[in-house]
Every structure is written in C-alpha cells, then in structure tokens.
Write a protein that holds these residues in place. Structure first.
Motif, short mmCIF file in Angstrom:
data_model
loop_
_atom_site.label_atom_id
_atom_site.label_comp_id
_atom_site.label_asym_id
_atom_site.label_seq_id
_atom_site.Cartn_x
_atom_site.Cartn_y
_atom_site.Cartn_z
N ALA A 10 25.61 31.74 -6.78
CA ALA A 10 26.41 30.85 -5.93
C ALA A 10 26.34 29.40 -6.39
O ALA A 10 27.27 28.63 -6.17
CB ALA A 10 25.96 30.97 -4.48
N ARG A 11 25.26 29.00 -7.05
CA ARG A 11 25.12 27.59 -7.45
C ARG A 11 26.17 27.17 -8.50
O ARG A 11 26.33 25.99 -8.77
CB ARG A 11 23.71 27.28 -7.93
N TYR A 12 26.87 28.14 -9.09
CA TYR A 12 27.97 27.80 -10.00
C TYR A 12 29.04 26.98 -9.29
O TYR A 12 29.83 26.28 -9.93
CB TYR A 12 28.59 29.06 -10.59
N LEU A 13 29.06 27.07 -7.96
CA LEU A 13 30.05 26.33 -7.18
C LEU A 13 29.65 24.88 -6.93
O LEU A 13 30.48 24.06 -6.53
CB LEU A 13 30.26 27.03 -5.83
N ILE A 14 28.40 24.56 -7.15
CA ILE A 14 27.88 23.23 -6.83
C ILE A 14 28.23 22.23 -7.93
O ILE A 14 28.07 22.50 -9.12
CB ILE A 14 26.35 23.26 -6.62
N SER A 15 28.68 21.05 -7.52
CA SER A 15 29.09 20.02 -8.47
C SER A 15 27.91 19.51 -9.30
O SER A 15 26.78 19.40 -8.81
CB SER A 15 29.70 18.84 -7.70
N VAL A 16 28.20 19.16 -10.55
CA VAL A 16 27.17 18.52 -11.38
C VAL A 16 26.91 17.10 -10.90
O VAL A 16 25.98 16.44 -11.37
CB VAL A 16 27.56 18.50 -12.88
N PHE A 17 27.73 16.61 -9.97
CA PHE A 17 27.52 15.27 -9.41
C PHE A 17 26.83 15.31 -8.04
O PHE A 17 26.60 14.26 -7.45
CB PHE A 17 28.87 14.54 -9.28
N THR A 18 26.52 16.50 -7.54
CA THR A 18 25.80 16.60 -6.28
C THR A 18 24.40 16.01 -6.42
O THR A 18 23.63 16.45 -7.29
CB THR A 18 25.70 18.07 -5.82
N PRO A 19 24.03 15.02 -5.63
CA PRO A 19 22.72 14.36 -5.76
C PRO A 19 21.61 15.21 -5.14
O PRO A 19 21.12 14.92 -4.05
CB PRO A 19 22.91 13.05 -5.00
N ALA A 20 21.22 16.26 -5.85
CA ALA A 20 20.24 17.19 -5.28
C ALA A 20 19.08 17.48 -6.22
O ALA A 20 18.13 18.17 -5.84
CB ALA A 20 20.93 18.51 -4.92
N THR A 21 19.14 16.97 -7.44
CA THR A 21 18.09 17.28 -8.41
C THR A 21 16.91 16.33 -8.26
O THR A 21 17.08 15.14 -8.00
CB THR A 21 18.66 17.17 -9.84
N VAL A 22 15.72 16.87 -8.41
CA VAL A 22 14.49 16.09 -8.40
C VAL A 22 13.81 16.27 -9.75
O VAL A 22 13.64 17.40 -10.22
CB VAL A 22 13.53 16.54 -7.28
N LEU A 23 13.45 15.15 -10.39
CA LEU A 23 12.85 15.20 -11.72
C LEU A 23 11.53 14.45 -11.77
O LEU A 23 11.40 13.38 -11.18
CB LEU A 23 13.76 14.52 -12.75
N GLY A 24 10.57 15.02 -12.46
CA GLY A 24 9.44 14.27 -12.95
C GLY A 24 9.73 14.05 -14.42
O GLY A 24 9.90 15.03 -15.17
N TYR A 25 9.88 12.81 -14.84
CA TYR A 25 10.39 12.52 -16.19
C TYR A 25 9.49 11.52 -16.89
O TYR A 25 9.32 10.39 -16.41
CB TYR A 25 11.82 11.97 -16.08
N THR A 26 8.87 11.94 -17.98
CA THR A 26 8.01 11.06 -18.75
C THR A 26 8.70 10.66 -20.05
O THR A 26 9.16 11.53 -20.80
CB THR A 26 6.66 11.74 -19.06
N VAL A 27 8.80 9.36 -20.28
CA VAL A 27 9.55 8.86 -21.42
C VAL A 27 8.86 7.62 -21.97
O VAL A 27 8.20 6.88 -21.22
CB VAL A 27 11.01 8.53 -21.00
N ASN A 28 8.97 7.40 -23.27
CA ASN A 28 8.32 6.20 -23.81
C ASN A 28 9.19 4.96 -23.61
O ASN A 28 10.39 5.05 -23.34
CB ASN A 28 7.91 6.41 -25.27
N PHE A 29 8.56 3.81 -23.76
CA PHE A 29 9.19 2.51 -23.49
C PHE A 29 10.42 2.28 -24.36
O PHE A 29 11.46 1.82 -23.89
CB PHE A 29 8.14 1.42 -23.73
N CYS A 30 10.32 2.64 -25.63
CA CYS A 30 11.45 2.46 -26.55
C CYS A 30 12.62 3.35 -26.14
O CYS A 30 13.75 2.89 -26.02
CB CYS A 30 11.00 2.78 -27.97
N GLN A 31 12.35 4.63 -25.92
CA GLN A 31 13.41 5.57 -25.58
C GLN A 31 14.07 5.19 -24.26
O GLN A 31 15.30 5.31 -24.11
CB GLN A 31 12.85 6.99 -25.50
N LEU A 32 13.30 4.75 -23.29
CA LEU A 32 13.86 4.34 -22.01
C LEU A 32 14.85 3.19 -22.20
O LEU A 32 15.93 3.18 -21.60
CB LEU A 32 12.75 3.91 -21.06
#
Length: 382
Positions: A143-165
């Motif tokens: 059913a999630r195929y119906l959900i928009s890629v713009f729906t604000p529902a995702t939660v992320l833990g995201y680790t990134v370096n200073f340069c890449q950010l």
C-alpha cells in the motif's frame, strides 16, 4: 605502531563551524608535519586557522572531511532522503516505509487505508501459512506505493562529514537557482531550501565542489547511456521510487534517475492480471500530482561485476522487497546472456549466483530463513 583516538562523537554536543574548521586545519598540518602530532594539536589557533583558510582557497577539501556531524532529520519527505543517500558519503538509519504505517495527506490516506485492507485479504488467502503480523507488514509494504515521495514522514539518523555536508548545501543552492520550473521541481525546491535554512550555521561558502562541476547525483544529466556487461556493467530499466530507494543501499553501485514523458506505475504482482489491477491504476494515477512512491522512473545502474554479486546476495532473497528482487534477477539474466559467448570468465563468475535465491549460493548460509524457502522465494507474489 601507535593508535590514538583524537576525537569522537558525543551525544548532545554540537560542534561549531569554527571548531570543525580548526580540526580540519590541524589535519591539514599532518601533510607537512615538522615535529609530532601532539605539537600540531597544541599549536596556536591563529596558525591553525591560517592553514585552514589556505587549504580552503587551494580547493584541497579532503581534510575538511575529518570532522563529522550526527544529524537527526524528522518529518522529512522520502525524496530528500533519496537525494542525500545517493551521495554515498554517509551513514544512515531510516524509518522503514515497508514495515511502519504511514500518515499521509487525506487524499493519500483514504486510498492507503483502502488498499491495506485489500492486500491483507489477498495475502491471507494466497498465503494462509503466513502469520497475521507478517500479513499486516506485507500489506503496508504494497500500500505504501500510494504514498507521495513528498510526504513528510521519514525519520533519519544521518552521519555526514563537514565537507560533504557543505557540498550538499551548495548542490541544493545550485538546484534552487538553476533547475527549470516544473511540477516536480516546484515541490522539491522548498524542501531543499528548508534543509539549507536549518543547517545554515555550518555553511562555509568556499567549501563547495564548483571547481569539480558536481551536482545532485540522483538526477541524470544524460538522456541515454549505452548498455554493456563485462568487468563493469551499465543498464537502464524502469523502477518505482520505492525500489530505487532500496537500491541506493548499495553504495558501491551508481544510480541516477529521470522521469518518463507519460506517467506509469508499478503494479504489485498479487493483483496483476486480476480485476483489481484496473482499480489500482485508477487510484494511484489519481495521485499523480503527489508523485506516489509507485510512480515509475527510468533508472540507470552502473557498477562492477563483484559489486553486482554483492547486490545479489542482498536482493535475491525471500525477505527482500519483491520489486527489487525481480529486477536484480532480470539484470542477472541480461548479464549472463551478454557474457556467455563473449566473456566466459565473467559468465562463470556469475553462474553460481544465478540458480535462485541466495540460500542456493555456494558461499551463503542463511541465519534467518524466510517463509518461502529456496524453491518459492523467486516466484512469490508478495
């Protein structure tokens, strides 16, 4: 040999931009170390800053990749996660839309709830031995195929370096400024702008990849790429947003996407060819303006034969998302067909991984068998 920890993540602590630059300046000093590391770490901050600024201006940005940030992103749209995940230099933990229930807009929610109920009934009937909890998860996954890629529902833990950010911030600025206006970009630009605004305190204007002419990598810059299979491979196919997001987990493989001239949508096999197929297409196409996750896009995939085999060990499995399992199997068929006569060495390398699910692989031992087993994993409908 001497190994020493000189910095590490601390929960609740936010490193300032100035501290990140200072740390990078010290790392830059290692390249021309006159004495020892301790003398470098204890040098006057003005000397470190001068070195960091010289390094910034020279374009030697790799030293700015040493400081890292652990970000928490809540209520973000799926498309933002897909964009930053495609840049590869990161670690992420993401809320699964396959296994958790979503809370979309009213238009999406009505159809989402409708199809969860339909899929639960279909799955329970088709696979009566699957327990109720698993049936619920599989119904949500379809059913999630119906959900928009713009729906604000995702939660992320995201680790990134200073340069890449900083590179990401500048790529987003470039997209906002230069991408032509269409229905997709009009939705995406405010998302990218909010990302920039919330991380503006870490923005360093000189820390960008302009000299390398890099942009957001998810969106294809070429209309077509030549298909080929050998030590390296390149292939193009149609996939849903949902499948592409799964594929991005394989960071050693490159992915890019472009939109079709006329919208098409993924049809879950359990309803394909039934009277429900027409109803599904009517419902999902009614959400066209939302860009549902089931909308098909043209995906180009490029990698090495070794990394494709690694992908097979993850995706040719009864527990993998069905769509990506089937697509990986199709690529294997194309790979074998292209190399059987022209590159027997690669053909022989692939052959042990072309006999079915990964539980048939010679070097794989399954620690958590799926409900389908090696016989039915590759022809399941869910």
């Amino acid at each position: 040999m001497k190994i020493e920890v000189i910095g590490s993540t601390k929960v609740g602590y936010q490193m300032t931009k100035e501290e990140a630059i200072d740390f990078s300046g010290k790392e830059a000093g290692i390249c021309y170390l006159p004495d020892n590391l301790q003398s470098l770490l204890s040098e006057e901050s003005e000397k470190t800053l001068k070195r960091a600024n010289r390094t910034l201006k020279s374009g030697h940005h790799s030293v700015f990749g040493h400081p890292t940030y652990n970000l928490s992103l809540e209520e973000v749209p799926k498309i933002l996660a897909m964009i930053i995940n495609n840049e590869k230099v990161y670690n992420t933990s993401e809320k699964s839309a396959r296994y958790t229930k979503m809370n979309p807009s009213e238009e999406e929610k009505e159809l989402y709830e409708k199809w969860i109920k339909i899929y639960k009934e279909l799955i329970a009937k088709e696979y009566p031995t699957i327990d109720e909890k698993r049936v619920e998860k599989l119904a949500q996954e379809n059913a999630r195929y119906l959900i928009s890629v713009f729906t604000p529902a995702t939660v992320l833990g995201y680790t990134v370096n200073f340069c890449q950010l900083n590179y990401i911030i500048h790529w987003f600025e470039d997209y906002i400024k230069n991408e032509e206006e269409n229905s997709f970009s009009k939705k995406l630009k405010p998302v990218l702008k909010e990302f920039i605004n919330q991380l503006g305190d870490l923005n360093v204007e000189e820390l960008n990849s302009d000299i390398k002419k890099r942009r957001i990598s998810l969106f294809a810059q070429k209309k077509e790429r030549k298909e080929e299979f050998g030590e390296n491979y390149c292939t193009t196919y149609l996939a849903s947003f949902a499948q592409l997001a799964q594929a991005q987990r394989h960071r050693t493989i490159s992915y890019e996407m472009s939109f079709l001239d006329k919208p098409q949508y993924y049809i879950p096999p359990i309803i394909k060819g039934t009277e429900l197929e027409k109803q599904w297409l009517e419902d999902i196409s009614s959400l066209e303006e939302f860009y549902p996750q089931g909308m098909l896009v043209k995906v180009n995939e490029r990698g090495t034969v070794e990394n494709f085999i690694l992908k097979c060990t993850e995706r040719l499995c009864g527990s993998a998302q069905l769509e990506i399992m089937e697509q990986t199997s199709k690529i294997m068929e194309k790979y074998l067909s292209a190399t059987k006569e022209n590159n027997i060495e690669i053909y022989q390398e692939l052959l042990p991984y072309a006999k079915g699910a990964r539980c048939t692989f010679p070097d794989w031992k399954c620690t958590s068998p799926c409900v389908f087993g090696p016989k039915n994993a590759m022809n399941r409908k869910i």
